[in-house]
Design an enzyme around this catalytic site. Structure first.
Site, PDB file in Angstrom:
ATOM      1  CD  GLU A 278      14.844  29.718  26.977  1.00 38.14           C
ATOM      2  OE1 GLU A 278      14.495  30.440  26.038  1.00 38.14           O
ATOM      3  OE2 GLU A 278      14.022  29.095  27.678  1.00 38.14           O
TER       4      GLU A 278
ATOM      5  CG  ASP B 100       4.838  37.780  24.611  1.00 39.70           C
ATOM      6  OD1 ASP B 100       4.592  37.024  25.570  1.00 39.70           O
ATOM      7  OD2 ASP B 100       5.875  37.694  23.914  1.00 39.70           O
TER       8      ASP B 100
ATOM      9  NE  ARG C 263      11.285  37.958  18.314  1.00 39.27           N
ATOM     10  CZ  ARG C 263      11.179  36.883  19.104  1.00 39.27           C
ATOM     11  NH1 ARG C 263      11.029  35.691  18.570  1.00 39.27           N
ATOM     12  NH2 ARG C 263      11.208  37.009  20.424  1.00 39.27           N
TER      13      ARG C 263
ATOM     14  CB  ALA D   5     -34.362  58.362   1.051  1.00 39.06           C
TER      15      ALA D   5
ATOM     16  CB  THR E  28      12.523  36.130  31.284  1.00 40.96           C
ATOM     17  OG1 THR E  28      13.415  35.031  31.070  1.00 40.96           O
ATOM     18  CG2 THR E  28      11.847  36.466  29.956  1.00 40.96           C
TER      19      THR E  28
HETATM   20  C1  UD1 Z   1      10.443  32.804  26.519  1.00 39.40           C
HETATM   21  C2  UD1 Z   1      11.085  31.641  27.319  1.00 39.40           C
HETATM   22  C3  UD1 Z   1      10.932  30.343  26.536  1.00 39.40           C
HETATM   23  C4  UD1 Z   1       9.492  30.080  26.278  1.00 39.40           C
HETATM   24  C5  UD1 Z   1       8.823  31.270  25.542  1.00 39.40           C
HETATM   25  C6  UD1 Z   1       7.340  31.099  25.504  1.00 39.40           C
HETATM   26  C7  UD1 Z   1      12.905  32.568  28.674  1.00 39.40           C
HETATM   27  C8  UD1 Z   1      14.381  32.732  28.785  1.00 39.40           C
HETATM   28  N1  UD1 Z   1      12.485  31.932  27.579  1.00 39.40           N
HETATM   29  O1  UD1 Z   1      11.162  32.981  25.304  1.00 39.40           O
HETATM   30  O2  UD1 Z   1      11.469  29.259  27.304  1.00 39.40           O
HETATM   31  O3  UD1 Z   1       9.339  28.895  25.493  1.00 39.40           O
HETATM   32  O4  UD1 Z   1       9.084  32.505  26.264  1.00 39.40           O
HETATM   33  O5  UD1 Z   1       6.708  32.132  24.769  1.00 39.40           O
HETATM   34  O6  UD1 Z   1      12.189  32.974  29.553  1.00 39.40           O
HETATM   35  N2  UD1 Z   1      10.773  40.378  28.868  1.00 39.40           N
HETATM   36  C9  UD1 Z   1      11.081  41.328  29.774  1.00 39.40           C
HETATM   37  N3  UD1 Z   1      12.384  41.677  29.980  1.00 39.40           N
HETATM   38  C10 UD1 Z   1      13.405  41.067  29.314  1.00 39.40           C
HETATM   39  C11 UD1 Z   1      13.091  40.079  28.367  1.00 39.40           C
HETATM   40  C12 UD1 Z   1      11.762  39.749  28.158  1.00 39.40           C
HETATM   41  O7  UD1 Z   1      10.197  41.907  30.423  1.00 39.40           O
HETATM   42  O8  UD1 Z   1      14.566  41.433  29.566  1.00 39.40           O
HETATM   43  C13 UD1 Z   1       9.370  40.010  28.666  1.00 39.40           C
HETATM   44  C14 UD1 Z   1       8.877  40.275  27.248  1.00 39.40           C
HETATM   45  O9  UD1 Z   1       8.296  41.566  27.158  1.00 39.40           O
HETATM   46  C15 UD1 Z   1       7.827  39.195  27.047  1.00 39.40           C
HETATM   47  C16 UD1 Z   1       8.316  38.068  27.935  1.00 39.40           C
HETATM   48  O10 UD1 Z   1       9.209  38.643  28.864  1.00 39.40           O
HETATM   49  O11 UD1 Z   1       6.549  39.599  27.495  1.00 39.40           O
HETATM   50  C17 UD1 Z   1       9.007  36.952  27.149  1.00 39.40           C
HETATM   51  O12 UD1 Z   1      10.102  37.477  26.431  1.00 39.40           O
HETATM   52  P1  UD1 Z   1      10.438  36.982  24.974  1.00 39.40           P
HETATM   53  O13 UD1 Z   1      11.626  37.733  24.506  1.00 39.40           O
HETATM   54  O14 UD1 Z   1       9.212  36.992  24.138  1.00 39.40           O
HETATM   55  O15 UD1 Z   1      10.906  35.479  25.300  1.00 39.40           O
HETATM   56  P2  UD1 Z   1      10.924  34.252  24.285  1.00 39.40           P
HETATM   57  O16 UD1 Z   1      12.153  34.335  23.460  1.00 39.40           O
HETATM   58  O17 UD1 Z   1       9.630  34.182  23.613  1.00 39.40           O
HETATM   59 MG    MG Z   2       7.896  35.561  23.462  1.00 39.58          MG
END
Ligand code: UD1
Ligand code: MG
Length: 470
Positions: A157, A104, A18, A366, A80
């Site tokens: 979620e 992030d 994004r 100057a 995650t």
């Molecule tokens: C996640 C949470 C959500 C929460 C939100 C808060 C989960 C499933 N959801 O959603 O409940 O409200 O954050 O901001 O956890 N990342 C990895 N590997 C992956 C996926 C993500 O390292 O396979 C890292 C990303 O780089 C990031 C973080 O995990 O730093 C969160 O991932 P992101 O995709 O931003 O999750 P959200 O959809 O924001």
């Molecule tokens: Mg996020």
């Protein structure tokens, strides 16, 4: 190992699609520091015994920024929970508390990290503590489902949530403290049978409950602290919040900001006491400002050291390697780069001083320019103490002007000027008495002669036009 130890796993393997960027998301900067750097800085303030950053494949740039903090690779990114599992090897034999943080969320503070770690250690021994917050717009955040006693039952979620669950105000900030003894067993039980086909870290709450463990919520007071940056708009919000923190800290520490909303700090700006900063001043990384310095409006300053009592600006630019001594004056439209301006010296108007030393109490007139670059190499200019550089002097480096020497205005100085000498490079002035007056009267007559036929023609045209109208 005792269970009072704390480790941190920082997730940064997401694609960050994004952001629409070729730079990995966590390297986007807030107040001049990569987002992931802010998280690591805050972790340095708590007693954290082990850290691992989880990266996606090929994220060498991120590994370089976080070094020497070890990294683990999650390839491919499957969610995650899968990301935390990627750190299993680095966490082997660790049975303390594990903080799970997102790369992030750059505004998260050490105090909040400590708070959820402390909640993890409370007498009721929750397996998982989740940081909750109540955003004004709950958007697509995960929702925290609580029991009647306020304990945490599950995280749902947004994509899986029922309309009733979507109405829940309390959301998952994404930060957890988990009992390290149970973490990996909980993660192993997470499946991916959900809307996104991902392994959700958030599922470990319901799994822990199912195994009879307690889970808890710690609520963050200020929702802005847990802003997750997924797109550029959120990056701008994070920057604004961070700037407001830095401004408040500067004022609390004894600086006057004439118009705080227009002062832009770097994460590492160091200000002495009684520094006064005018409107529209921007600090890049690596600036130290001594006591009593007056920085006037519209200055851009980076990589510079400014000593006590100096006056900078308005409209000055200090670039990396600028060392501004005690009581030095740097005035409008002056650029200083990789140069040391010693005690009490003045460079007040329209000058470029690069790769140079300006000795104590020297006065640089100057429009003085150090010609420091020949297109291939940089060369040094040395100006001695008490020297006086005439206006519009070009100093062609390498060159030295001795202590107490003077250069004549408009000179192009290519050879060293000895101490107390005059360096002058100028053609003799030609003077012709009355020439200007004669020139003006001749040209005036010529202009009148040229204009007369044109005026007559214009007169005829006007008459014709009038005839047509009548
Ligand atoms: C996640 C949470 C959500 C929460 C939100 C808060 C989960 C499933 N959801 O959603 O409940 O409200 O954050 O901001 O956890 N990342 C990895 N590997 C992956 C996926 C993500 O390292 O396979 C890292 C990303 O780089 C990031 C973080 O995990 O730093 C969160 O991932 P992101 O995709 O931003 O999750 P959200 O959809 O924001
Ligand atoms: Mg996020």
């Amino acid at each position: 190992m005792t269970s009072t130890q704390t480790a941190a796993i920082i997730l940064a393997a997401g694609m960050g699609t994004r952001m629409k960027s070729s730079l990995p998301k966590v390297l986007h900067e807030v107040a001049g520091r990569a987002m992931i750097g802010h998280i690591l800085d805050q972790l340095d303030e708590i007693a954290c015994d082990r850290k691992v950053v989880v990266l996606g494949a090929g994220a060498d740039a991120v590994a370089k920024v976080v070094a020497p903090v070890p990294t683990a690779v999650q390839d491919p990114p499957l969610g995650t929970a899968d990301a935390v599992l990627a750190a299993r090897r680095e966490m082997a034999d660790f049975d303390g508390d594990v903080l799970i943080l997102f790369g992030d969320t750059p505004l998260l503070t050490a105090a909040t990290m400590e708070r959820i770690a402390a909640r993890r250690r409370a007498a009721d021994d929750p397996a998982v503590v989740v940081l909750g917050f109540q955003p004004e717009d709950a958007a697509a955040y995960g929702r925290l489902v609580q029991g009647a006693d306020g304990s945490l039952q599950a995280i749902v979620e947004y994509s899986e949530a029922t309309p009733e669950q979507r109405a829940i105000k309390l959301c998952n900030a994404g930060i957890m403290a988990v009992d390290g003894k149970r973490l990996f067993a909980l993660l192993d039980a997470v499946g991916n049978d959900n809307a996104k086909g991902e392994y959700y870290l958030t599922d470990i709450v319901a799994i822990a409950r199912g195994q009879g463990y307690g889970c808890a919520v710690a609520v963050v007071d200020d929702e802005r602290e847990v802003i997750g940056v997924n797109a550029r708009g959120e990056l701008a919000i994070a920057e604004a919040v961070m700037q407001s923190r830095l401004r408040n800290r500067a004022m609390a520490d004894g600086a006057t900001l004439r118009d705080p909303d227009t002062t832009y700090f770097s994460h590492d700006t160091k200000l002495g006491r009684d520094v006064v900063i005018g409107p529209q001043v921007v600090f890049g990384p690596g600036v130290t400002v001594g006591d009593g310095v007056d920085i006037r409006a519209f200055c851009h300053i980076e990589g510079a050291d400014i000593a006590t009592g100096a006056i900078i600006g308005p409209f000055a630019r200090l670039r990396p390697g600028a060392r501004i001594g005690t009581d030095v004056h740097i005035g409008n439209f002056v650029e200083i780069k990789q140069a040391s301006i010693e005690t009490g010296a003045k460079v007040n108007h329209l000058s470029y001083i690069g790769d140079a030393r300006v000795g104590a109490r020297a006065n640089v007139g100057a429009g003085t320019i150090t010609c420091n670059y020949d297109g291939f190499f940089k060369a040094h200019t040395d100006i001695g103490a008490g020297a006086f550089i005439g206006s519009n002097t070009a100093l062609v480096a390498p060159v030295a002007v001795g202590d107490g020497a003077i250069t004549g205005a408009g000179s192009v100085i290519t050879r060293d000027v000895p101490a107390d000498a005059l360096g002058l490079e100028r053609n003799g002035q030609t003077q012709k008495d009355g020439w200007a007056a004669k020139f003006r009267s001749r040209r005036k007559a010529e202009k009148e002669a040229a204009d007369t036929p044109r005026q007559m023609a214009a007169g005829r045209n006007t008459a014709t036009a009038r005839n047509k109208e009548s």
